[in-house]
Design an enzyme around this catalytic site. Sequence first.
Site, PDB file in Angstrom:
ATOM      1  N   GLY A  19       3.835  89.119 -84.704  1.00  0.00           N
ATOM      2  CA  GLY A  19       4.439  89.592 -85.941  1.00  0.00           C
ATOM      3  C   GLY A  19       3.494  89.526 -87.120  1.00  0.00           C
ATOM      4  O   GLY A  19       3.397  90.479 -87.913  1.00  0.00           O
ATOM      5  N   TYR A 150      15.666  84.266 -70.091  1.00  0.00           N
ATOM      6  CA  TYR A 150      14.727  84.979 -70.957  1.00  0.00           C
ATOM      7  C   TYR A 150      14.601  86.432 -70.538  1.00  0.00           C
ATOM      8  O   TYR A 150      14.711  87.355 -71.362  1.00  0.00           O
ATOM      9  CB  TYR A 150      13.359  84.300 -70.916  1.00  0.00           C
ATOM     10  CG  TYR A 150      12.279  85.055 -71.653  1.00  0.00           C
ATOM     11  CD1 TYR A 150      12.360  85.262 -73.027  1.00  0.00           C
ATOM     12  CD2 TYR A 150      11.177  85.570 -70.969  1.00  0.00           C
ATOM     13  CE1 TYR A 150      11.368  85.953 -73.705  1.00  0.00           C
ATOM     14  CE2 TYR A 150      10.187  86.267 -71.636  1.00  0.00           C
ATOM     15  CZ  TYR A 150      10.283  86.459 -73.008  1.00  0.00           C
ATOM     16  OH  TYR A 150       9.301  87.158 -73.675  1.00  0.00           O
TER      17      TYR A 150
END
Length: 250
Positions: A19, A150
């Site tokens: 990010g 996940y």
Amino acid sequence: MSRLQGKRTLITGGTSGIGLETAKHFLAEGARVVVTGNNPGNIARAQAELGNEVLVLRADSANVAEQQHLARVIADHYGQLDVVFLNAGVSVWVPVEQWTEEMFDRSFDINVKGPYFLIQALLPVFANPASVVLNTSINAHVGAARSSVYAATKAAFLNLSKTLSSELLERGIRVNAVSPGPVETPLYDKLGIPDAYREQVNKDIAATIPAGRFGAPEEIAKAVLYLASDESRWTIGSEIIVDGGRTLNG
């Protein structure tokens, strides 16, 4: 360069790893950038790295009310939003017998529920056209041991690139996904691997990758940049896998 010149962008989970690197790429390409995070230390470091012109906000991806508040802040800050990179996520690898309902819910809340309701809250804010990029994972495709929950969250998230593209395209909103393989980011520090075993675990993971190494955050950021830019305007409901060939091994 100016591939995103003047674009109003939001990056969730933008204070570290993929990010943060994507935020730097967006800025270099002329974008206006807002990033979110949930760790005060990372937020402070990201603010220092990105500069005062970037709005760095604290928002818990698992909290729907906070995501709705974030959408209101974005509306007040930008008026309209051109690009969102939904990158915030958690990676927990635990044998199936060790999962609790609370752990299960937390993973889905962070990886699926929060981002879903953020998209919903941003619907009145999106410009026409707008680009939504989802950070999914090759684990949506690969049956790795201990990744059951996940991988399930990422498979659910990946599917949104298609279903939401079908639903939102008439509003000018296109949704695509980038699916990284193992990348050298702080996410791997959250897996709870003891330091004594970290080097061996890293070697074992690298051995499954034909390219022979982990990926770098900037290698994922470049794929996100393409999907965010007008260069990909005919790319809709698609997935870019960036994994050093990991999925070649099934």
